[in-house]
Write a protein that holds these residues in place. Structure first.
Motif, PDB file in Angstrom:
ATOM      1  N   TYR A   6     -16.858 -81.626  38.137  1.00 33.51           N
ATOM      2  CA  TYR A   6     -17.995 -80.780  38.492  1.00 33.51           C
ATOM      3  C   TYR A   6     -19.330 -81.504  38.327  1.00 33.51           C
ATOM      4  O   TYR A   6     -20.083 -81.660  39.263  1.00 33.51           O
ATOM      5  CB  TYR A   6     -17.992 -79.502  37.652  1.00 33.51           C
ATOM      6  CG  TYR A   6     -16.951 -78.538  38.140  1.00 33.51           C
ATOM      7  CD1 TYR A   6     -15.721 -78.449  37.508  1.00 33.51           C
ATOM      8  CD2 TYR A   6     -17.179 -77.756  39.250  1.00 33.51           C
ATOM      9  CE1 TYR A   6     -14.758 -77.588  37.965  1.00 33.51           C
ATOM     10  CE2 TYR A   6     -16.218 -76.888  39.716  1.00 33.51           C
ATOM     11  CZ  TYR A   6     -15.009 -76.798  39.070  1.00 33.51           C
ATOM     12  OH  TYR A   6     -14.065 -75.954  39.540  1.00 33.51           O
ATOM     13  N   PHE A   7     -19.630 -81.901  37.142  1.00 38.83           N
ATOM     14  CA  PHE A   7     -20.857 -82.618  36.857  1.00 38.83           C
ATOM     15  C   PHE A   7     -20.566 -83.515  35.666  1.00 38.83           C
ATOM     16  O   PHE A   7     -19.655 -83.253  34.889  1.00 38.83           O
ATOM     17  CB  PHE A   7     -22.002 -81.666  36.476  1.00 38.83           C
ATOM     18  CG  PHE A   7     -22.216 -80.558  37.456  1.00 38.83           C
ATOM     19  CD1 PHE A   7     -22.826 -80.796  38.677  1.00 38.83           C
ATOM     20  CD2 PHE A   7     -21.819 -79.275  37.157  1.00 38.83           C
ATOM     21  CE1 PHE A   7     -23.024 -79.766  39.579  1.00 38.83           C
ATOM     22  CE2 PHE A   7     -22.011 -78.243  38.052  1.00 38.83           C
ATOM     23  CZ  PHE A   7     -22.613 -78.493  39.263  1.00 38.83           C
ATOM     24  N   PRO A   8     -21.334 -84.555  35.463  1.00 38.86           N
ATOM     25  CA  PRO A   8     -21.164 -85.328  34.237  1.00 38.86           C
ATOM     26  C   PRO A   8     -21.522 -84.489  33.027  1.00 38.86           C
ATOM     27  O   PRO A   8     -22.423 -83.652  33.083  1.00 38.86           O
ATOM     28  CB  PRO A   8     -22.149 -86.494  34.412  1.00 38.86           C
ATOM     29  CG  PRO A   8     -23.172 -85.980  35.372  1.00 38.86           C
ATOM     30  CD  PRO A   8     -22.421 -85.072  36.306  1.00 38.86           C
ATOM     31  N   ILE A   9     -20.791 -84.673  31.940  1.00 41.54           N
ATOM     32  CA  ILE A   9     -21.101 -83.938  30.718  1.00 41.54           C
ATOM     33  C   ILE A   9     -22.336 -84.558  30.082  1.00 41.54           C
ATOM     34  O   ILE A   9     -22.403 -85.759  29.859  1.00 41.54           O
ATOM     35  CB  ILE A   9     -19.915 -83.951  29.746  1.00 41.54           C
ATOM     36  CG1 ILE A   9     -18.734 -83.199  30.373  1.00 41.54           C
ATOM     37  CG2 ILE A   9     -20.298 -83.340  28.415  1.00 41.54           C
ATOM     38  CD1 ILE A   9     -17.496 -83.208  29.513  1.00 41.54           C
ATOM     39  N   ILE A  10     -23.322 -83.733  29.795  1.00 41.67           N
ATOM     40  CA  ILE A  10     -24.598 -84.188  29.269  1.00 41.67           C
ATOM     41  C   ILE A  10     -24.838 -83.502  27.930  1.00 41.67           C
ATOM     42  O   ILE A  10     -24.732 -82.288  27.822  1.00 41.67           O
ATOM     43  CB  ILE A  10     -25.748 -83.844  30.234  1.00 41.67           C
ATOM     44  CG1 ILE A  10     -25.487 -84.476  31.609  1.00 41.67           C
ATOM     45  CG2 ILE A  10     -27.091 -84.284  29.683  1.00 41.67           C
ATOM     46  CD1 ILE A  10     -26.389 -83.980  32.693  1.00 41.67           C
ATOM     47  N   LYS A  11     -25.130 -84.271  26.921  1.00 45.38           N
ATOM     48  CA  LYS A  11     -25.455 -83.667  25.628  1.00 45.38           C
ATOM     49  C   LYS A  11     -26.827 -83.033  25.730  1.00 45.38           C
ATOM     50  O   LYS A  11     -27.817 -83.695  26.040  1.00 45.38           O
ATOM     51  CB  LYS A  11     -25.462 -84.740  24.524  1.00 45.38           C
ATOM     52  CG  LYS A  11     -25.319 -84.142  23.133  1.00 45.38           C
ATOM     53  CD  LYS A  11     -23.921 -83.558  22.917  1.00 45.38           C
ATOM     54  CE  LYS A  11     -23.728 -83.130  21.467  1.00 45.38           C
ATOM     55  NZ  LYS A  11     -22.415 -82.526  21.237  1.00 45.38           N
ATOM     56  N   ALA A  12     -26.889 -81.738  25.522  1.00 39.40           N
ATOM     57  CA  ALA A  12     -28.152 -81.026  25.689  1.00 39.40           C
ATOM     58  C   ALA A  12     -29.170 -81.494  24.662  1.00 39.40           C
ATOM     59  O   ALA A  12     -28.846 -81.709  23.497  1.00 39.40           O
ATOM     60  CB  ALA A  12     -27.926 -79.521  25.556  1.00 39.40           C
ATOM     61  N   ASN A  13     -30.396 -81.649  25.105  1.00 35.59           N
ATOM     62  CA  ASN A  13     -31.480 -82.022  24.211  1.00 35.59           C
ATOM     63  C   ASN A  13     -31.856 -80.814  23.359  1.00 35.59           C
ATOM     64  O   ASN A  13     -32.192 -79.755  23.896  1.00 35.59           O
ATOM     65  CB  ASN A  13     -32.686 -82.471  25.023  1.00 35.59           C
ATOM     66  CG  ASN A  13     -33.766 -83.089  24.158  1.00 35.59           C
ATOM     67  OD1 ASN A  13     -33.892 -82.761  22.979  1.00 35.59           O
ATOM     68  ND2 ASN A  13     -34.551 -83.980  24.749  1.00 35.59           N
ATOM     69  N   PRO A  14     -31.767 -80.917  22.037  1.00 39.53           N
ATOM     70  CA  PRO A  14     -32.098 -79.764  21.203  1.00 39.53           C
ATOM     71  C   PRO A  14     -33.557 -79.333  21.309  1.00 39.53           C
ATOM     72  O   PRO A  14     -33.915 -78.243  20.910  1.00 39.53           O
ATOM     73  CB  PRO A  14     -31.755 -80.245  19.786  1.00 39.53           C
ATOM     74  CG  PRO A  14     -31.835 -81.734  19.858  1.00 39.53           C
ATOM     75  CD  PRO A  14     -31.386 -82.091  21.247  1.00 39.53           C
ATOM     76  N   LYS A  15     -34.438 -80.184  21.850  1.00 41.07           N
ATOM     77  CA  LYS A  15     -35.825 -79.796  22.049  1.00 41.07           C
ATOM     78  C   LYS A  15     -35.901 -78.839  23.230  1.00 41.07           C
ATOM     79  O   LYS A  15     -35.613 -79.197  24.359  1.00 41.07           O
ATOM     80  CB  LYS A  15     -36.698 -81.025  22.307  1.00 41.07           C
ATOM     81  CG  LYS A  15     -38.181 -80.687  22.476  1.00 41.07           C
ATOM     82  CD  LYS A  15     -38.996 -81.940  22.710  1.00 41.07           C
ATOM     83  CE  LYS A  15     -40.469 -81.599  22.890  1.00 41.07           C
ATOM     84  NZ  LYS A  15     -41.279 -82.823  23.141  1.00 41.07           N
ATOM     85  N   LEU A  16     -36.281 -77.604  22.978  1.00 38.61           N
ATOM     86  CA  LEU A  16     -36.264 -76.588  24.005  1.00 38.61           C
ATOM     87  C   LEU A  16     -37.454 -76.721  24.939  1.00 38.61           C
ATOM     88  O   LEU A  16     -38.582 -76.957  24.520  1.00 38.61           O
ATOM     89  CB  LEU A  16     -36.266 -75.192  23.361  1.00 38.61           C
ATOM     90  CG  LEU A  16     -35.086 -74.880  22.431  1.00 38.61           C
ATOM     91  CD1 LEU A  16     -35.192 -73.460  21.908  1.00 38.61           C
ATOM     92  CD2 LEU A  16     -33.769 -75.079  23.147  1.00 38.61           C
ATOM     93  N   ILE A  17     -37.184 -76.561  26.223  1.00 36.06           N
ATOM     94  CA  ILE A  17     -38.238 -76.552  27.230  1.00 36.06           C
ATOM     95  C   ILE A  17     -38.828 -75.154  27.292  1.00 36.06           C
ATOM     96  O   ILE A  17     -38.116 -74.152  27.211  1.00 36.06           O
ATOM     97  CB  ILE A  17     -37.664 -76.981  28.588  1.00 36.06           C
ATOM     98  CG1 ILE A  17     -37.264 -78.451  28.522  1.00 36.06           C
ATOM     99  CG2 ILE A  17     -38.644 -76.726  29.718  1.00 36.06           C
ATOM    100  CD1 ILE A  17     -36.553 -78.948  29.752  1.00 36.06           C
ATOM    101  N   LYS A  18     -40.128 -75.074  27.456  1.00 37.77           N
ATOM    102  CA  LYS A  18     -40.788 -73.778  27.509  1.00 37.77           C
ATOM    103  C   LYS A  18     -40.328 -73.011  28.741  1.00 37.77           C
ATOM    104  O   LYS A  18     -40.345 -73.533  29.856  1.00 37.77           O
ATOM    105  CB  LYS A  18     -42.311 -73.966  27.547  1.00 37.77           C
ATOM    106  CG  LYS A  18     -43.077 -72.657  27.542  1.00 37.77           C
ATOM    107  CD  LYS A  18     -44.570 -72.920  27.554  1.00 37.77           C
ATOM    108  CE  LYS A  18     -45.358 -71.608  27.569  1.00 37.77           C
ATOM    109  NZ  LYS A  18     -46.826 -71.864  27.580  1.00 37.77           N
TER     110      LYS A  18
END
Length: 279
Positions: A6-18
């Motif tokens: 489906y898509f490459p697995i990406i480790k989510a950035n813990p810094k939240l986007i507004k």
């Protein structure tokens, strides 16, 4: 071997986007009742500057798998910070949790019933919240309409800048779901029909990347298709064809017709691609 397609697995950035003020709504509510309009009224009552987009309200009733697919093929086409609300929720009124998370630059609010399985599969988010602070719900809360009483106000408050952490608590135990994988070996690819759109096109879990620059015979039930088409117009009206669709998966269609009805094929039907030998 199975392929993670489906898509490459990406480790989510813990810094939240507004979050921005765009809120999408994905439901199985249909359009003949006031359910969707009422949700919008709740959102506008809390944030009159919100922009609400109807992603779809024609997901088949209670079809969590279809809702998950619709969400996964559409969420990325919105601006970063968009809030995606998915309410296909046959467990409404039970003890199931309501989840909120940020992943890939977007926000997602949904019941804990695997409708976010493609999001979890792609991003492996580090922080998922159970949204349980009733200060951000409408009161009283109906046991049958959490879209109005919980999801809509949560989305509106989030668009107003209230952080997920303030509306709930971190949860580690939730339903990630499983992704149907196709299988590839030297001579063939085996997949399955995972979604049927309103035109009756049969969308499979076989990614387009596996098919380009290779020749296959496509077998679905009693149907055999010898070549991929580039567009629906490559065959005569009423004739079946196979092509790589807009979601970048192999699909089986009938030009100016309905493949599901004409071929009598249902979801989860097996699809076999046999690689043609070259001399």
């Amino acid at each position: 071997m199975p392929i993670n397609f489906y898509f490459p697995i990406i480790k989510a950035n813990p810094k939240l986007i507004k979050p921005n003020a765009i809120i999408t709504l994905l439901t199985d509510f249909g359009e003949s009742d006031a359910f969707v309009g009422t949700m919008k009224g709740v959102i506008y009552s809390i944030n009159r500057n919100a922009t609400i987009v109807d992603l779809s309200h024609q997901v088949p009733r209670h079809d969590i798998e279809a809702g998950a697919f619709v969400l996964c093929t559409s969420y990325r086409y919105f601006p970063v910070g968009t809030i995606h609300v998915a309410v296909v929720d046959p467990g409404v009124g039970t003890g199931r949790h309501i989840l909120g998370l940020s992943a890939g630059g977007y926000y997602f609010l949904a019941p804990d019933n695997e409708i976010l399985k493609y999001i979890f599969h792609q991003y492996d988010p580090e922080i998922v919240f159970q949204l349980n602070d009733q200060r951000y719900f409408l009161r009283p809360v109906s046991n049958t309409f959490h879209g109005r009483d919980i999801f809509a106000p949560l989305a509106a408050h989030l668009s107003n800048g209230v952080p997920l952490a303030k509306m709930g608590t971190i949860v580690n135990n939730y339903h990630r779901g499983t992704i149907p994988q196709c299988s590839i070996n030297t001579n063939q690819i085996t997949g399955t029909v995972i979604y049927i759109d309103r035109f009756g096109n049969l969308i499979t879990n076989i990614p387009g990347e596996c098919l380009r620059q290779q020749n296959f015979t496509i077998i679905l039930g009693t149907l055999t298709i010898e070549n991929l088409s580039n567009s629906y117009a490559d065959v005569s009206a009423g004739q079946p064809l196979a092509l790589i669709g807009s979601s970048n998966f192999l699909e089986i269609a009938v030009r100016n017709g309905n493949a599901q009805q004409q071929l009598n094929i249902k979801k989860h039907a097996a699809v076999l691609l046999k690689r043609k030998t070259t001399l």
